[in-house]
Design an enzyme around this catalytic site. Structure first.
Site, PDB file in Angstrom:
ATOM      1  CE  LYS A 169      60.542  27.266  24.745  1.00  0.00           C
ATOM      2  NZ  LYS A 169      59.714  26.057  24.521  1.00  0.00           N
ATOM      3  CB  CYS A 190      55.537  25.692  30.392  1.00  0.00           C
ATOM      4  SG  CYS A 190      56.085  24.024  30.824  1.00  0.00           S
ATOM      5  CG  ASP A 234      61.531  26.066  27.674  1.00  0.00           C
ATOM      6  OD1 ASP A 234      60.865  26.921  28.274  1.00  0.00           O
ATOM      7  OD2 ASP A 234      61.037  25.015  27.218  1.00  0.00           O
ATOM      8  CB  ALA A 239      64.931  17.514  23.906  1.00  0.00           C
ATOM      9  N   PRO A 240      62.310  19.129  22.697  1.00  0.00           N
ATOM     10  CG  PRO A 240      60.161  18.963  21.749  1.00  0.00           C
ATOM     11  CD  PRO A 240      60.887  19.440  22.987  1.00  0.00           C
TER      12      PRO A 240
END
Length: 468
Positions: A117, A233, A180, A113-114
């Protein structure tokens, strides 16, 4: 800009005095807005011919572009509703771009989510293989599902499960995995100042434990010979290089791979672990004072060993069972004659009157919490079939026999997106009653049902255009 003292100290150690000052200076610069062309629906070349605003290429993303977020509103344009592009921060485009996908691969996005990727991974599959998009948060997974369907991905499973639970269903099953990972978000401080308060509540130490759990769970679902891309990130070595070092210790069959470069990329930091590990130079750091994007970290790994079919090592049976043939309802069979694409009957799954078209070669998945299994074709209702919004977005105009195609300048396009009934008496083509695929400039938006000279709107209510 008030940053936590502990964070400042860590960044000074990471960047040095001069580098840290350059980093601070970047907070005075405006954030960057990005748009990624959905190549599952349109080529980059064709999109640039119709793009309604000036775009500048993102140099390390072949289908990525900067736009002026202060003066443009690409989320309020019919092309957005047609799924021709996805709005995404430029650096965040990098992980899915750098994970090499081959059409036909079995791909897992662990924390999807969202959907920024996952939708790019789906586009790279070109409708072949399977994308499993998972997110632990059920509410976030609902947004993920909408974006996946908006972008037209059909060979998909959307799940909401703990990654650890998936191991028994997918042992050594996937060719490619993207993680991620949830992180402390240090790379997003400039874009979203609220991330600073969140960092103070849950910093790197909290997230590093979660990341180590997720990456080792994912490792068990990757085939020998498969590839895994890990990204965050954040800048914290605990969440980046140290997480990768932990995986390499626990699963020595993994090796780091080189990531396709760009002048602004920075190498990972070998001294972030003890003893220093030169292999970490192959990881990538993205700093906002060195590139036109926010902060990111990437590591690409390969699982070495014999390239054996992982599904055979896992569950004993696959779905659908080999050789199974479904007897399809007449109303569904009749509707499918309008579509030029072939649908294999053994991949049809009818549950509670809803019809799904399943990806190939799935393991048995009883007990998994789904939001979507395959492409939702539509619903059986009292001897009639009603096609879904997801099917409309998955189709190409030339695959469906009855279409109404209007230019973006026609006011009825916005009316359709608002859910209004349309007068089509001026159009020569629609004469036969029934289901029509409504398109803008050749790209589907949804279905409508023609009766006389009126098109009854079937655009999904939850997706409708909201007036400002």
């Amino acid at each position: 800009m008030m940053l936590p003292a502990e964070f400042e100290k860590k960044m000074k150690d990471l960047l040095g005095t001069d580098g840290y000052q350059d980093y601070l200076n970047c907070f005075d610069n405006p954030r960057h807005y990005g748009l990624r062309v959905n190549t599952a629906k349109i080529s980059v070349e064709d999109f640039l011919k119709i793009a309604p605003w000036p775009l500048q290429p993102i140099p390390w993303i072949s289908n990525g572009f900067y736009y002026d977020g202060e003066h443009c509103q690409p989320a309020k344009h019919p092309y957005y509703f047609a799924g021709l592009y996805y709005l995404q921060e430029p650096s965040a485009m990098t992980p899915a771009n750098r994970l090499p996908i081959t059409p036909g691969d079995k791909v897992l996005d662990v924390c999807a989510a969202p959907g920024g990727k996952a939708t790019e991974l789906g586009a790279k599959l070109q409708g072949k293989g399977v994308l499993v998009a998972n997110d632990l948060s059920n509410s976030r997974a609902k947004g993920l599902l909408k974006n996946i369907e908006l972008m037209g991905t059909g060979n998909v499973l959307v799940l909401s499960e703990e990654p650890g639970k998936l191991i028994r269903y997918f042992p050594e099953y996937f060719d490619k995995i993207l993680i991620d990972a949830p992180c402390s978000g240090e790379g997003m401080f400039r874009k979203d100042r609220k991330m600073i308060r969140a960092w103070e509540e849950h910093g790197p130490e909290f997230f590093s434990k979660i990341q180590r759990s997720i990456i080792t769970q994912a490792a068990q679902m990757l085939k020998p010979g498969g590839m895994l891309l890990y990204s965050t990130c954040t800048f914290s070595p605990e969440e980046n290089e140290q997480t990768i070092e932990y995986l390499l210790r626990e699963y020595p069959e993994f090796e780091l791979c080189e990531i396709a470069g760009y002048d602004g990329f920075s190498q990972g930091i070998p001294s972030a672990v003890e003893p220093s590990d030169e292999r970490l130079l192959q990881t990538v750091r993205i700093f906002p004072h060195l590139m036109d994007g926010e902060g990111h970290f990437l590591a690409l790994l390969k699982k070495c060993g014999p390239d054996t079919p992982g599904a055979e090592e896992g569950t004993a049976a696959e779905y659908p069972p080999a050789g199974r043939k479904n007897s399809l309802p007449d109303e569904l069979t009749e509707f499918l004659t309008l579509i030029s694409r072939e649908f294999a009957s053994e991949r049809m799954d009818i549950r509670a009157d809803k019809v799904y078209y399943m990806p190939e070669d799935l393991p048995l998945l009883n007990g998994v919490r789904f939001l979507r299994t395959g492409l939702l074709l539509g619903e059986l209702k009292k001897k009639r079939f009603e096609p879904s919004q997801a099917l409309a977005m998955n189709l190409k105009k030339n695959e469906y026999k009855k279409c109404i195609d209007l230019p973006v300048s026609d006011g009825r396009v916005i009316k359709y997106l608002k859910g209004e009934t349309l007068d089509v008496s001026d159009l020569a083509a629609p004469t036969e009653k029934g289901w029509y695929l409504f398109c803008v400039d050749g790209y589907p938006l949804g279905f409508g049902k023609l009766a006389g000279q009126t098109l009854k709107n079937k655009y999904l209510p939850g997706w409708r255009w909201q007036s400002s």
